[in-house]
Write a protein that holds these residues in place. Structure first.
Motif, PDB file in Angstrom:
ATOM      1  N   THR A  51       2.126   3.497 123.544  1.00  0.00           N
ATOM      2  CA  THR A  51       1.885   4.437 124.119  1.00  0.00           C
ATOM      3  C   THR A  51       3.374   5.428 123.978  1.00  0.00           C
ATOM      4  N   VAL A  52       4.282   4.791 124.429  1.00  0.00           N
ATOM      5  CA  VAL A  52       5.561   5.630 124.400  1.00  0.00           C
ATOM      6  C   VAL A  52       5.825   5.766 123.067  1.00  0.00           C
ATOM      7  N   MET A  53       5.810   5.119 122.232  1.00  0.00           N
ATOM      8  CA  MET A  53       6.087   5.425 120.866  1.00  0.00           C
ATOM      9  C   MET A  53       5.601   6.526 120.278  1.00  0.00           C
ATOM     10  N   THR A  54       4.114   6.411 120.405  1.00  0.00           N
ATOM     11  CA  THR A  54       3.456   7.533 119.675  1.00  0.00           C
ATOM     12  C   THR A  54       3.430   8.804 120.489  1.00  0.00           C
ATOM     13  N   PHE A  55       3.402   8.864 121.842  1.00  0.00           N
ATOM     14  CA  PHE A  55       3.336  10.218 122.657  1.00  0.00           C
ATOM     15  C   PHE A  55       4.861  10.678 122.522  1.00  0.00           C
ATOM     16  N   SER A  56       5.900   9.749 122.520  1.00  0.00           N
ATOM     17  CA  SER A  56       7.255  10.243 122.341  1.00  0.00           C
ATOM     18  C   SER A  56       7.597  11.026 121.312  1.00  0.00           C
ATOM     19  N   ALA A  57       6.815  10.196 119.865  1.00  0.00           N
ATOM     20  CA  ALA A  57       7.085  10.952 118.591  1.00  0.00           C
ATOM     21  C   ALA A  57       6.376  12.149 118.901  1.00  0.00           C
ATOM     22  N   GLU A  58       5.408  12.096 119.316  1.00  0.00           N
ATOM     23  CA  GLU A  58       4.462  13.452 119.295  1.00  0.00           C
ATOM     24  C   GLU A  58       5.410  14.435 120.262  1.00  0.00           C
ATOM     25  N   LEU A  74       1.200  19.602 110.316  1.00  0.00           N
ATOM     26  CA  LEU A  74       1.767  19.031 111.471  1.00  0.00           C
ATOM     27  C   LEU A  74       0.856  18.766 112.577  1.00  0.00           C
ATOM     28  N   GLU A  75      -0.171  19.665 112.706  1.00  0.00           N
ATOM     29  CA  GLU A  75      -1.332  19.269 113.649  1.00  0.00           C
ATOM     30  C   GLU A  75      -2.027  17.988 113.348  1.00  0.00           C
ATOM     31  N   GLY A  76      -2.088  17.818 112.098  1.00  0.00           N
ATOM     32  CA  GLY A  76      -2.801  16.513 111.556  1.00  0.00           C
ATOM     33  C   GLY A  76      -2.026  15.343 112.205  1.00  0.00           C
ATOM     34  N   GLU A  77      -0.554  15.451 111.858  1.00  0.00           N
ATOM     35  CA  GLU A  77       0.353  14.414 112.391  1.00  0.00           C
ATOM     36  C   GLU A  77       0.054  14.180 113.881  1.00  0.00           C
ATOM     37  N   LEU A  78       0.355  15.403 114.472  1.00  0.00           N
ATOM     38  CA  LEU A  78       0.375  15.188 116.085  1.00  0.00           C
ATOM     39  C   LEU A  78      -1.221  14.408 116.437  1.00  0.00           C
ATOM     40  N   LYS A  79      -2.325  14.737 115.747  1.00  0.00           N
ATOM     41  CA  LYS A  79      -3.423  14.249 116.042  1.00  0.00           C
ATOM     42  C   LYS A  79      -3.492  12.891 115.720  1.00  0.00           C
ATOM     43  N   GLU A  80      -2.961  12.298 114.543  1.00  0.00           N
ATOM     44  CA  GLU A  80      -2.803  11.027 114.338  1.00  0.00           C
ATOM     45  C   GLU A  80      -2.130  10.253 115.522  1.00  0.00           C
ATOM     46  N   LEU A  81      -1.110  10.919 115.619  1.00  0.00           N
ATOM     47  CA  LEU A  81      -0.245  10.262 116.895  1.00  0.00           C
ATOM     48  C   LEU A  81      -0.994   9.952 118.020  1.00  0.00           C
ATOM     49  N   GLN A  82      -1.783  10.945 118.391  1.00  0.00           N
ATOM     50  CA  GLN A  82      -2.468  11.020 119.699  1.00  0.00           C
ATOM     51  C   GLN A  82      -3.643  10.021 119.622  1.00  0.00           C
ATOM     52  N   THR A  83      -4.345   9.867 118.365  1.00  0.00           N
ATOM     53  CA  THR A  83      -5.218   8.791 118.070  1.00  0.00           C
ATOM     54  C   THR A  83      -4.664   7.556 118.316  1.00  0.00           C
ATOM     55  N   SER A  84      -3.750   7.183 117.638  1.00  0.00           N
ATOM     56  CA  SER A  84      -3.086   5.832 117.733  1.00  0.00           C
ATOM     57  C   SER A  84      -2.759   5.484 119.181  1.00  0.00           C
ATOM     58  N   GLY A  85      -2.004   6.747 119.717  1.00  0.00           N
ATOM     59  CA  GLY A  85      -1.581   6.446 121.288  1.00  0.00           C
ATOM     60  C   GLY A  85      -2.676   6.134 122.289  1.00  0.00           C
ATOM     61  N   LEU A 139       9.883  -3.268 129.441  1.00  0.00           N
ATOM     62  CA  LEU A 139      10.277  -3.891 128.145  1.00  0.00           C
ATOM     63  C   LEU A 139       9.414  -2.944 127.087  1.00  0.00           C
ATOM     64  N   GLY A 140       8.427  -2.428 127.494  1.00  0.00           N
ATOM     65  CA  GLY A 140       7.569  -1.703 126.598  1.00  0.00           C
ATOM     66  C   GLY A 140       8.190  -0.379 126.334  1.00  0.00           C
ATOM     67  N   ALA A 141       8.743   0.088 127.680  1.00  0.00           N
ATOM     68  CA  ALA A 141       9.525   1.557 127.540  1.00  0.00           C
ATOM     69  C   ALA A 141      10.771   1.446 126.548  1.00  0.00           C
ATOM     70  N   LEU A 142      11.317   0.295 126.496  1.00  0.00           N
ATOM     71  CA  LEU A 142      12.627   0.322 125.698  1.00  0.00           C
ATOM     72  C   LEU A 142      12.302   0.195 124.308  1.00  0.00           C
ATOM     73  N   ILE A 143      11.274  -0.666 123.875  1.00  0.00           N
ATOM     74  CA  ILE A 143      10.767  -1.046 122.751  1.00  0.00           C
ATOM     75  C   ILE A 143      10.251   0.294 122.146  1.00  0.00           C
ATOM     76  N   GLY A 144       9.337   0.856 123.039  1.00  0.00           N
ATOM     77  CA  GLY A 144       8.692   2.310 122.709  1.00  0.00           C
ATOM     78  C   GLY A 144       9.610   3.362 122.176  1.00  0.00           C
ATOM     79  N   ALA A 145      10.660   3.636 123.042  1.00  0.00           N
ATOM     80  CA  ALA A 145      11.618   4.268 122.822  1.00  0.00           C
ATOM     81  C   ALA A 145      12.588   4.257 121.402  1.00  0.00           C
TER      82      ALA A 145
END
Lengths: 239, 791
Positions: free
Chosen positions: B37-44, B260-271, B332-338
């Motif tokens: 969650t953190v990884m995808t939404f932070s990247a987004e 870019l929109e597509g990438e954002l959508k993919e990140l949201q889908t994964s997250g 731990l997830g916050a750390l790894i995700g970041a």
């Protein structure tokens, strides 16, 4: 091989067991010498921590001695490795425990089969159960049997493989007197049937009367060894 | 007096310490869920905020229009359309440039810079060097990524063929542009920076080169907040209709923005799709593990209650365990995700050129994930809490009866009268705790599904490439003409070096509509029986080009809601923009773009012109590529050159660079699920049966025989989980395929053999590793101690 040696099942010499712990060493056995004869019934008595269970564990191949030797059929168990001890238990030893230790997911018959399955010359499981008087309850699960019945299944399980030696650790410890007597009767009956030597560890002095010899343990040593000249049948016991 | 930890807390901590590895496995699972969650939404968020900042800084336009040629005076009138805040006219020209060190010429877009920078839209940001001098005729600022990829430096000269003329520019600076944050290659839709360049030059320079004195051919608009872009679209199209206007492009369809929109959508889908899987499995594990703990601690709990502890006090340690697991997992997830988000943003930075792309931490996403973890863990703990609360002191103190078993229907039917004790033991153990067995199977299946659902993309892409470039298209190169040409074009193509065979095609942009739905795309006109273009139907059969009707790609037909036999309205964008109703002759399988195919002559007639073509598809002798490209760069009127080999190479490079990281992450995450589930299930079973197993060992069973009994059950559950997991993975793959769907590229939910192999080997190895760990524990069972305890 002379007559005396042929008659001896275990020749125990200078057997020592030390448990090393953080609080210091505990000497459970301090040089025990003992000859166990074929076919006899031995009762081991003694207070907790006197070393009787340690001896049983070593003779039974569950544990290894710190020093000394235990010669069984020309093989020194004290020097045997894990694999050899497993083979020894598998081939020669029967166990009966205080808490029965049946496999709860197997029926009475299947619990016995568990052992006959890996034995060389076992008696059929049905026959073993019939010998302990459970011919009618063979398809019951442990949860469907009383304590005495469970222990009798354990007796059948131990003896169905026709072991050379039967070790019983407080076999009546979890049972009332009447049930305990029935179980002992089953043990003695079946053991003589398969010609197994029997060693019973117990706190219960009343049981001593069924033995050929009674060994009292104290402080890791054989305190007294008495030949019982007035051997009784289990049914004659009172405790 | 010195403060001392209350005894109940000590007990709690000691129990927790004893089950530390099991707890750790669950903590890792929670961490994986939170990390995704953190990884995808932070990247987004990083992408989104970089984009917003950059768009604001550069005044990125809302609407883009191109036309053949319009007088400059019209630009001012366009700026006065109500709702329009700025209108910026530009000259845009396309050309080819053969650069040293590259075989294939680069496609170069020349764009005129505004005379007054302050009013302009889509302002470029100079990163190195300077802007061209105001009146300079031969100075250019180049897209930075183009310079980086081609190793061109400031001060170098570059020659471009535009409209059959050679023009040259000296590069005086490097720049970034909001229009070209991401510059997809026309053929691969992937970035191919060395072959796609943009040069910004003065208006004066381009007026001459493109023959646009006092005129423009591109117009960018910005509109006031709250204004409907559609209302402006109509007015603009009407205003520029006499000047050969192309359909208006909204920001949403602008290629860089759309990508870019597509990438954002993919990140949201994964997250959104993946984290719940982790948390549900984590809840199941908390359930299993804590329930087992209530059995292990049964007598202690009874004792506590007998001493006068309340139900709440007795249950609290179990609740605290769940909360602790969720808390540690979330942290731990916050750390790894970041950290993972940082590395993903780094990869994005290679393909998306923002002036600043900084890693972010999506606090809200973390808060939601942490909250969900807590809910999952506490939900998982409820059964255990209930059991502890209900336990009466008396029953807790009584010795347990042996677990009751029975001969089940399953055993009767499947095992019959067979005397295999091992099979019976395993069957009864599974049946005795069906819920646990089911949870274990579900958890393991989830890991298989997650593996398959994330790894299939790579195999599916191979299928897409093979289908597109080898089965469907049989040509190796395509060249595009700047203007439609008559039959004489064939002679020019034929004489190019290395051309073994070729076909001329006519590609024209059009809007297809069916009822209220309409899609802007390109129609390709092919000669019937063209051996180089083989549109294939769903069954892989050739779908022939017929004199009547249009073949639609599956994606386009889906967007239009059109079926074979339906009539769709075709609005052409060329010449006098004719409109025709055309029957859908068939649906063809295509994975990229929204293709539509017609008979070339019919298409030309529809457009209202003769036997014209504007592209040639060529089978080229591979050995003659150099000569072919050299002569192409000198051929007037060729504005594009695409090569199948280059497209394939681009795909392979981008996939290797960009997707390997996330592929590895997901494989690791899925492995964590398999590990957590198998390990906890194994440890629980071991703890339940250790006494039983020790008895067997005392009775003379060997270690291996005991291991077979203990691990056999686990192995069977692990095997049962595979088909279920594969089925779930297939569903997940379909969900992902839908979520990742874009116009440029559809990745079908095809599971190839490699994906299956990868899935099964990661899963198999993880489960086998757990088997070894459990076997190791089994080896260390203390025979005597086990026999002496009553449980």
């Amino acid at each position: 091989m002379n007559g005396a040696a042929a008659d001896t099942l275990f020749d125990v010499r200078g057997l020592t067991k030390v448990y090393r712990g953080a609080g210091g060493d505990v000497h459970a056995l301090r040089g025990v010498d003992l000859q166990v004869r074929r076919g006899e019934v031995i009762v081991l008595l003694g207070p907790s921590g006197s070393g009787k269970s340690s001896l049983l564990n070593i003779l039974g191949g569950l544990d290894r001695a710190t020093a000394g030797q235990v010669v069984f059929e020309g093989q020194d168990l004290a020097k045997a490795n894990e694999k050899a001890l497993t083979a020894y238990r598998r081939r020669f030893v029967g166990f009966i425990f205080q808490f029965f230790n049946l496999t709860p997911s197997l029926t009475a018959r299947e619990n016995v089969e568990l052992v006959t399955h890996i034995a060389l010359d076992p008696m059929p499981a049905d026959e073993a159960l019939a010998l302990v008087g459970l011919g009618a309850r063979m398809d019951h699960f442990p949860s469907q049997l009383s304590g005495g019945e469970q222990q009798r299944v354990a007796v059948a399980r131990a003896l169905a493989k026709r072991p050379a030696i039967l070790f019983c650790d407080e076999p009546t410890g979890s049972l009332d007197s009447e049930t305990g007597t029935q179980v002992l009767d089953a043990i003695i009956h079946v053991a003589s049937e398969v010609k197994a030597t029997t060693m019973i560890v117990t706190h219960n002095v009343g049981i001593a009367d069924i033995a050929d010899r009674v060994i009292r343990f104290s402080d890791g040593r054989v305190h007294t060894l008495i030949e019982n000249t007035t051997k009784k049948a289990p049914k004659e016991l009172t405790w | 007096m010195r403060w001392r930890l209350p005894p109940l807390h000590k007990k709690f901590l000691r129990h927790l310490w004893r089950m530390k590895w099991q707890a750790l496995a669950i903590v890792l699972l929670v961490a994986a869920g939170v990390a995704v969650t953190v990884m995808t939404f932070s990247a987004e968020e990083a992408l989104r905020s970089a984009r917003a900042t950059y768009y604001a800084q550069s005044s990125f336009a809302d609407i883009f229009v191109t036309m053949e040629r319009a007088p400059l005076t019209l630009a001012r009138r366009a700026g006065m359309i109500p709702g329009v805040t700025a209108a910026d006219p530009r000259i845009v020209a396309n050309g080819l440039s053969l650069l040293p060190g590259f075989e294939r010429p680069a496609q170069v877009r020349l764009i005129s810079l505004p005379d007054r920078d302050d009013a302009a839209l889509n302002r470029i940001a100079i990163t190195r060097g300077r802007a061209p001098a105001p009146e300079a005729l031969n100075e250019a600022v180049a897209l930075q990524s183009f310079l980086d990829a081609t190793k061109l430096r400031i001060g170098d000269d570059i020659q471009v063929t535009v409209n059959g003329r050679f023009v040259w520019f000296r590069i005086v600076g490097a720049a970034l542009s909001a229009e070209y944050v991401y510059l997809p290659d026309a053929a691969s839709v992937m970035p191919d920076d060395a072959h796609n360049g943009v040069l910004w030059v003065t208006r004066k320079a381009l007026e001459g080169a493109a023959d646009m004195h006092g005129a423009f051919n591109a117009l960018a608009f910005s509109i006031a907040p709250g204004v409907q872009p559609r209302s402006i679209e109509t007015r603009v199209e009407r205003m520029f209709a006499p000047y050969g206007v192309q359909p208006v492009v909204m920001r949403a369809d602008q290629p860089s923005h759309a990508f870019l929109e597509g990438e954002l959508k993919e990140l949201q889908t994964s997250g959104t799709i993946f984290p719940p899987v982790f948390l549900i499995v984590a809840a199941a594990l908390v359930h299993m593990t804590l329930l087992r703990q209530t059995e292990v601690q049964r007598e202690e709990i009874g004792l506590l209650k007998a001493f006068g502890y309340t139900d709440l006090e007795a249950a609290r340690p179990f609740a605290m365990t769940a909360i602790l697991i969720a808390g540690l997992g979330a942290a731990l997830g916050a750390l790894i995700g970041a950290v993972f988000a940082g590395s993903i943003v780094d990869i994005y930075a290679r393909y998306m050129r923002f002036p600043a792309l900084e890693p972010r931490f999506h606090v809200a996403a973390f808060a939601v994930a942490a909250g969900a973890s807590l809910i999952a863990a506490v939900t998982g703990a409820t059964a255990a809490l209930g059991k502890v609360t209900r336990l009466s002191p008396a029953t807790a103190m009584a010795p347990p009866r042996p677990d009751s078993y029975r001969v089940s229907w399953f055993e009767r039917i499947v095992l019959g009268r067979s005397r295999g004790l091992l099979a019976r033991l395993i069957a009864r153990n599974v049946e005795r705790r069906p819920a646990r067995a089911a949870l274990t199977v579900f958890g393991l299946a989830a890991s298989v599904a997650l593996l398959m659902g994330t790894q299939f993309l790579f195999g599916a892409l191979d299928v897409v490439l093979d289908h597109t470039f080898y089965q469907r298209q049989r040509f190796s190169h395509q060249i595009t003409f700047s203007l439609p040409r008559g039959p004489e074009a064939a002679d020019d193509v034929r004489t190019l070096p290395g051309v073994m065979s070729f076909r001329l095609v006519r590609i024209t942009s059009a809007t297809l509509s069916n009822g209220a739905r309409s899609v802007r795309t390109a129609i390709t006109g092919l000669d019937p029986g063209d051996p180089l273009q083989r549109p294939l139907d769903a069954t892989g059969e050739l779908a022939p080009i017929k004199p009547q009707g249009v073949l639609l790609s599956k994606a386009l037909a889906g967007k239009l809601g059109a079926r074979p036999g339906d009539f769709v309205t075709v609005r052409l964008h060329e010449r006098d923009r004719r409109v025709a109703a055309v029957v859908v002759a068939g649906i063809v399988t295509e994975y990229s773009g929204l293709g539509a195919y017609m008979d070339r002559r019919v298409l030309n007639t529809m457009i209202g012109e003769g036997d014209l073509s504007n592209a040639a598809q060529i089978v080229l002798d591979p050995l003659a590529r150099g000569a072919f490209y050299r002569s192409l760069a000198e051929t007037p009127g060729v504005v594009g050159a695409q090569s199948r080999d280059d497209v394939m190479a681009t795909y392979r490079r981008v996939i290797a660079e960009a997707f390997r990281t996330s592929r590895t992450y997901y494989a690791v995450f899925a492995g964590i699920i398999a590990f957590g589930v198998a390990y906890n299930a194994g440890r629980i079973a071991l703890s339940e049966r250790s006494r039983d197993l020790a008895t067997l060992e005392v009775l003379g069973f060997t270690h291996s025989e005991i291991a077979v009994i203990q691990l056999g059950e686990q192995a069977i559950l692990a095997v049962v989980a595979v088909p279920i997991g594969l089925a779930l993975g297939w569903l997940l793959a379909h969900g992902i395929s839908l979520g990742y769907q874009r116009d440029e590229m559809q990745i079908p939910a095809i599971i190839d053999l490699d994906t299956l192999r990868m899935t099964l080997s990661v899963y198999g190895l993880t489960v086998a590793a757990v088997g070894c760990l459990i076997a190791y524990r089994l080896w260390r069972l203390d025979l005597v101690a086990v026999l002496k305890t009553r449980e």
